[in-house]
Design a protein around this motif. Structure first.
Motif, mmCIF file in Angstrom:
data_model
loop_
_atom_site.group_PDB
_atom_site.id
_atom_site.type_symbol
_atom_site.label_atom_id
_atom_site.label_comp_id
_atom_site.label_asym_id
_atom_site.label_seq_id
_atom_site.Cartn_x
_atom_site.Cartn_y
_atom_site.Cartn_z
ATOM 1 N N ALA A 6 -17.266 -3.928 -1.157
ATOM 2 C CA ALA A 6 -16.248 -5.515 -0.846
ATOM 3 C C ALA A 6 -14.339 -4.922 -0.306
ATOM 4 O O ALA A 6 -13.840 -5.088 0.004
ATOM 5 N N CYS A 7 -14.057 -3.299 -1.405
ATOM 6 C CA CYS A 7 -12.878 -3.409 -1.601
ATOM 7 C C CYS A 7 -12.566 -1.539 -1.094
ATOM 8 O O CYS A 7 -11.679 -1.136 -1.571
ATOM 9 N N GLY A 8 -14.204 -1.309 -0.377
ATOM 10 C CA GLY A 8 -13.919 0.680 0.056
ATOM 11 C C GLY A 8 -14.157 1.380 -1.067
ATOM 12 O O GLY A 8 -13.810 2.781 -0.842
ATOM 13 N N ARG A 63 -4.761 0.383 -2.378
ATOM 14 C CA ARG A 63 -5.858 -0.399 -0.774
ATOM 15 C C ARG A 63 -5.682 -1.905 -1.763
ATOM 16 O O ARG A 63 -5.889 -2.295 -2.691
ATOM 17 N N LEU A 64 -5.039 -2.882 -0.580
ATOM 18 C CA LEU A 64 -5.204 -3.697 -0.986
ATOM 19 C C LEU A 64 -5.896 -5.074 -0.322
ATOM 20 O O LEU A 64 -6.393 -4.516 0.609
ATOM 21 N N CYS A 65 -6.847 -5.870 -1.353
ATOM 22 C CA CYS A 65 -8.290 -6.556 0.081
ATOM 23 C C CYS A 65 -8.527 -7.984 -1.245
ATOM 24 O O CYS A 65 -7.672 -8.131 -2.149
ATOM 25 N N CYS A 66 -8.610 -8.738 -0.449
ATOM 26 C CA CYS A 66 -9.497 -9.970 -0.986
ATOM 27 C C CYS A 66 -11.144 -9.825 -2.112
ATOM 28 O O CYS A 66 -11.110 -11.399 -2.122
ATOM 29 N N GLY A 67 -11.842 -8.783 -1.594
ATOM 30 C CA GLY A 67 -12.811 -8.688 -2.288
ATOM 31 C C GLY A 67 -13.576 -9.102 -2.109
ATOM 32 O O GLY A 67 -14.375 -9.917 -3.045
ATOM 33 N N HIS A 96 -18.842 -5.793 -5.248
ATOM 34 C CA HIS A 96 -18.093 -5.524 -5.738
ATOM 35 C C HIS A 96 -17.219 -4.417 -5.156
ATOM 36 O O HIS A 96 -16.178 -4.789 -4.713
ATOM 37 N N ALA A 124 -7.306 -11.630 -4.377
ATOM 38 C CA ALA A 124 -6.742 -10.531 -4.195
ATOM 39 C C ALA A 124 -6.851 -9.608 -4.977
ATOM 40 O O ALA A 124 -6.930 -10.123 -6.358
ATOM 41 N N THR A 125 -7.408 -8.402 -4.726
ATOM 42 C CA THR A 125 -7.922 -7.559 -5.571
ATOM 43 C C THR A 125 -7.236 -6.195 -4.889
ATOM 44 O O THR A 125 -6.467 -5.486 -3.646
ATOM 45 N N PRO A 134 0.884 -1.190 0.149
ATOM 46 C CA PRO A 134 0.200 0.086 0.116
ATOM 47 C C PRO A 134 0.821 1.719 0.468
ATOM 48 O O PRO A 134 2.016 1.100 1.136
#
Ligand SMILES: [Zn+2]
Length: 494
Positions: free
Chosen positions: A427-429, A377-381, A424, A399-400, A349
């Protein structure tokens, strides 16, 4: 009474390079035996509706096997063989049974088997004999084959698009099955089909859309007592097979000629309205410039790269247009590129770097877009569908990475996952409320986000789900067919 239930739902697309393997089904829904009942509980699936209707009638449910995924290219042969065996052997092992209910999409394709649902239903019929009724629920975009009709007693398709009636369709299929088991009816199903395909984008069943009139006609035929159930299938058009075409279907009580007549009537209605399925669309550049000139938020539907229609979801054509024409506008766009996502995860990040984005899997239509971005940002989506045919189901983009490029928030996902609304993004802000432009890779679900201050533009171009069906280099379709040939008289396929 004992009724076996199973599900195998997947929508194929001959133009897609995306192959569906076991792990793709496992990410959405793969259950066996008793685990099925817990797996489908509380969801709005056709299978959930069917099971509930059977339970309410006091039937003993024998859950066998369920595999559910979204859309893509063909199902890998190994997994199809596994699912085929689990369903056919599982149901055979569960005999004696009074009936079967099976939830299918109806437009699956495999590398080898070109009529997968027909193959499963025919194998089941061969195993269970002629007297045990089989009820099947299908998606509105099913490719119904004569083999499916010959093997099943009851077939019912969804009647809404956007799809909101999967649960009810399952309950209706099970309801007719129950009436057959009680000896009240002897259902027979017939189809009629024309060599014609229509754009999915124009296939809404809302308002004054052509399919809304066709569905109303189907309901009127049922209300008049002409059939127990009437379905109209505008069909998944991106199937390169000679027998794919718009379809009318009817279920009657022991009246095959009546079923054929009703199927023909609903098919003719669909055919007469075929031109009304064509909707205006713009190139990516035209769409972005037009969106900037419109008041409020604009939903850009990337019609040629619809994950919901089976495309790879990795086309950066719209991304390139936003960067070229509206680099500072607050926008949100999601595409699939696991290699770029991996790079962002490796950087971490806050890092700034150059990325090559898109055309990860499918380079036939576009080249990757090079851009400089900050890893925001890094997330699992992971998200749960708030509605639609998979309501309540949890899915994941893998991994998104959320990349920031000027005003654009770019979701770079690892998996192509069916989009419903903005689950979607959330979920990733990414809150789409503040965006001028939001891109979707689904042809219809955006409709539920429309309202005051929210506009929409369909974006056309080359891709795995092209709008202009007459421009596709079909190898197996026979001429003449609509819309490549403007024939006044349709060519029957059945
Ligand atoms: Zn559909």
């Amino acid at each position: 009474m004992r009724v076996a239930v199973a599900g195998f739902e997947y929508e194929g697309n001959s133009l897609s390079l995306r192959i569906a393997r076991r792990e793709d089904f496992a990410r959405i829904g793969l259950f066996e035996g008793e685990a099925i009942l817990a797996g489908i509980a509380g969801k709005a699936l056709a299978l959930t509706g069917g099971v509930q209707a059977l339970r309410d009638a006091g039937v003993a449910i024998v859950p066998v096997f369920v595999a559910k995924s979204g859309a893509g290219g063909h199902v890998e042969d190994g997994f199809f063989a596994e699912a085929f065996t689990r369903i056919v052997e599982g149901i055979t092992a569960a005999l004696p049974l009074d009936g079967l209910y099976i939830a299918m999409h109806g437009a699956m394709i495999c590398a080898t088997e070109k009529d997968p649902e027909g193959a499963i239903l025919a194998a089941l019929r061969a195993r269970i004999g002629p007297s045990i009724p089989i009820a099947v629920s299908l998606d509105l975009h099913a490719h119904v084959t004569p083999r499916m009709v010959a093997a099943a007693d009851i077939i019912i398709g969804y009647e809404t698009y956007p799809h909101v009636d999967a649960y009810r369709t399952g309950a209706c299929a099970a309801g007719l099955l129950l009436r057959a088991l009680r000896g009240e009816i002897r259902p027979v199903t017939r189809i009629r089909k024309y060599n014609a395909i229509v754009p999915v984008l124009g296939g809404a069943t809302l308002g004054d859309a052509p399919m809304a009139h066709v569905v109303a006609h189907a309901r009127a035929l049922e209300a008049a007592g002409r059939a127990l159930s009437v379905s109209a299938f505008p069909v998944q058009p991106w199937l390169d097979m000679a027998d794919v075409g718009i379809t009318g279907l009817a279920v009657t009580d022991a009246d095959p000629a009546g079923a054929e007549a009703v199927a023909q009537e609903i098919l003719d209605d669909l055919w007469q309205r075929r031109r009304a399925f064509e909707l205006p669309a713009m190139t990516p550049g035209e769409a972005v410039r037009a969106a900037l000139a419109m008041p409020g938020r604009v939903l850009l539907v990337d019609a040629a790269d619809s994950i919901g229609g089976g495309a790879s979801g990795d086309s950066p054509a719209l991304l390139a247009a936003i960067l070229a024409h509206a680099p500072d506008a607050e926008s949100a766009l999601c595409l699939v590129d696991p290699q770029a996502a991996d790079k962002a995860f490796a950087l971490g990040p806050g890092a700034e770097a150059a990325f090559d984005i898109g055309a990860w899997q499918d380079r036939r239509w576009c080249a990757p877009v090079r851009l400089a971005a900050r890893v925001e940002r890094l997330c699992c989506g992971v998200f749960t569908y708030r509605g639609g045919p998979a309501a309540g189901v949890t899915a994941g983009l893998g991994a998104t990475a959320v990349l920031r490029v000027g005003g654009l928030r770019l979701l770079v996902a690892s998996h192509a996952v069916y989009e419903h609304l903005d689950e979607h993004y959330a979920a990733c802000g990414v809150d789409i409320a503040g965006c001028k432009m939001v891109s979707f890779k689904n042809l219809m679900n955006y409709q539920k986000l429309l309202g005051p201050g929210v506009g929409f533009i369909a974006v056309h171009g080359p891709g795995g789900t092209p709008l202009r069906l007459q421009d596709v280099a079909w190898e197996n379709r026979r001429r003449p067919f609509w819309p490549a040939d403007d024939m006044a008289v349709p060519t029957p396929l059945t």
